[in-house]
Design an enzyme around this catalytic site. Structure first.
Site, mmCIF file in Angstrom:
data_model
loop_
_atom_site.group_PDB
_atom_site.id
_atom_site.type_symbol
_atom_site.label_atom_id
_atom_site.label_comp_id
_atom_site.label_asym_id
_atom_site.label_seq_id
_atom_site.Cartn_x
_atom_site.Cartn_y
_atom_site.Cartn_z
ATOM 1 N N ASP A 111 53.208 22.095 2.430
ATOM 2 C CA ASP A 111 52.114 22.533 4.418
ATOM 3 C C ASP A 111 51.092 22.089 3.888
ATOM 4 O OD1 ASP A 111 50.926 24.409 2.983
ATOM 5 O OD2 ASP A 111 52.278 25.895 4.470
ATOM 6 N N GLU A 118 48.650 23.146 2.229
ATOM 7 C CA GLU A 118 48.766 23.223 0.409
ATOM 8 C C GLU A 118 48.894 24.573 -0.461
ATOM 9 O OE1 GLU A 118 44.363 21.504 -0.587
ATOM 10 O OE2 GLU A 118 45.554 20.302 0.393
ATOM 11 N N GLU A 159 34.280 26.596 7.542
ATOM 12 C CA GLU A 159 36.268 26.113 7.084
ATOM 13 C C GLU A 159 36.955 27.605 7.825
ATOM 14 O OE1 GLU A 159 38.597 27.075 3.809
ATOM 15 O OE2 GLU A 159 39.175 25.086 3.672
HETATM 16 C C1 BGC Z 1 43.241 23.513 3.660
HETATM 17 C C2 BGC Z 1 43.899 21.447 4.292
HETATM 18 C C3 BGC Z 1 42.644 20.680 3.869
HETATM 19 C C4 BGC Z 1 41.509 20.774 2.616
HETATM 20 C C5 BGC Z 1 40.498 19.790 2.643
HETATM 21 C C6 BGC Z 1 42.079 22.861 2.591
HETATM 22 O O1 BGC Z 1 42.036 24.272 2.358
HETATM 23 O O2 BGC Z 1 44.481 24.434 3.574
HETATM 24 O O3 BGC Z 1 44.572 21.993 5.157
HETATM 25 O O4 BGC Z 1 43.101 19.787 4.136
HETATM 26 O O5 BGC Z 1 41.519 22.164 2.623
HETATM 27 O O6 BGC Z 1 39.261 20.124 4.108
#
Ligand code: BGC
Length: 363
Positions: free
Chosen positions: A163, A166, A318
């Site tokens: 998803d 990931e 994040e």
């Molecule tokens: C997230 C993804 C994202 C990636 C890079 C991952 O931890 O789950 O949604 O694309 O980080 O930002």
């Protein structure tokens, strides 16, 4: 951060972060200082391109679409084999399918983490159409790449894949279906529809619309904040449709903190399962569309919460660990990979998008 001048600084810094970490070839490095995120993702880049379109940076957004279409066209032979495999009921080979993350030179990233995702290509189609709607152009190569991605998604739409986070590669995720539907609607809007893409779009609509409530996947009893994107920005259903209303109500009840932070899903243990600024933006966008009493104030509160997550340099993370769902799991990730990503380009991009939706100044 309380002063408007500081907020404008954060907005200007956010745009700087996006532009600084765009390579000459057009890729965006998702998390330039984080050990695991020195790659370019279709998903992150597509939301970043949306933000750049809204800031009037059509040239830079266009360079990302050019990068994405080069990666896609370079992998065309493999994608054609993946389409054949899906038609025969087989899971496509790892050398054939489109990977979720690439080096800035367009090589597949490492495979120590799931690499097969179908939401990213769908979001890319949606973002390309957004770019055109904002006055950007679609080149001949981009149209060819988009057509191929449309056919690929039509063929692979029921294939299990990881998803947006990931995770859970053995499932067909509802949020991935929504991204594929958004992408296949974009294909029609861009004038690239084929009988197969039209049929797949109808099938996805039947799978998604008219449900009582959306869950992570069919049969799951969990809700996931990535489902918000199906309402905004993809607009796959009206915010007042029963399935949208019921899903948003669950997310508000189960995934939102009292301060406006939003988690991915209840069992999330990645860096302890903190709250993600980009998901506070997702909920705020839905609330602005819903426009119920108090929704606008909650969207403004989300903006203020995000601003409070910026560090002294103005960098946004994040996720933030203050109200983690599983704080006992933070240490293991920090020990393995270092502190979680900051700056994350996608967080900065969605901050700019929410400012735009609230009618605030943009750099
Ligand atoms: C997230 C993804 C994202 C990636 C890079 C991952 O931890 O789950 O949604 O694309 O980080 O930002």
């Amino acid at each position: 951060m309380t002063h408007e001048a500081d907020r404008r600084d954060l907005a200007a810094h956010s745009l700087d972060v996006l532009l600084r970490w765009q390579t000459d070839g057009g890729a965006f490095i998702a998390g330039p200082t984080f050990s695991q995120y020195g790659f370019s993702w279709f998903r992150d880049g597509s939301f970043i391109a949306e933000a750049l379109d809204l800031c009037g940076r059509l040239e830079e957004a266009g360079r990302f679409h050019a990068w994405a279409s080069r990666v896609i066209l370079d992998g065309a032979a493999g994608m054609e084999r993946a389409i054949v495999a899906a038609g025969e009921g087989r899971v496509p080979d790892g050398c054939d399918y489109l990977h979720c993350r690439y080096t800035v030179d367009g090589e597949p990233g490492p495979d120590d983490w799931p690499t097969f995702q179908l939401d990213g290509p769908g979001i890319w189609l949606w973002s390309l159409d957004h770019h055109v709607r904002c006055g950007g152009t679609m080149t001949v190569d981009e149209a060819a790449a988009a057509r191929l991605v449309g056919t690929y998604l039509a063929a692979l739409r029921d294939t299990p894949a990881a998803d947006a986070w990931e995770e859970a590669p053995d499932r067909v995720h509802t949020s991935t279906r929504g991204a594929m539907l958004a992408g296949l609607r974009a294909i029609a809007a861009l004038g690239l529809d084929e009988p197969a893409t039209a049929d797949a779009r109808d099938a996805l609509e039947r799978q998604l619309i008219g449900r009582r409530v959306w869950a992570k996947w069919d049969g799951s009893d969990a809700v996931d904040a990535s489902l918000l994107w199906l309402i905004a920005p993809y607009g796959t259903v009206d915010v007042h449709a029963p399935v949208a209303a019921a899903t948003v109500a669950r997310i508000e009840a189960e995934l939102e903190d009292d301060d406006g932070g939003v988690h991915r899903y209840r069992d999330d243990t990645y860096y302890g399962g903190g709250a993600w600024p980009l998901l506070s933006v997702a909920l705020a966008r839905v609330r602005l569309l819903r426009d119920a009493p108090g929704d606008r104030e909650l969207a403004r509160r989300a903006l203020a919460w995000i601003e409070a997550q910026a560090d002294a340099h103005g960098d946004l993370p994040e996720q933030t660990p203050t109200l983690s769902l599983h704080p006992e799991r933070i240490e293991e990730w920090t020990a393995a990979w270092g502190p979680s990503a900051r700056p994350l380009l996608w967080s900065h991009a969605t901050y700019l998008i929410l400012r735009r939706e609230l009618g605030l100044w943009l750099p």
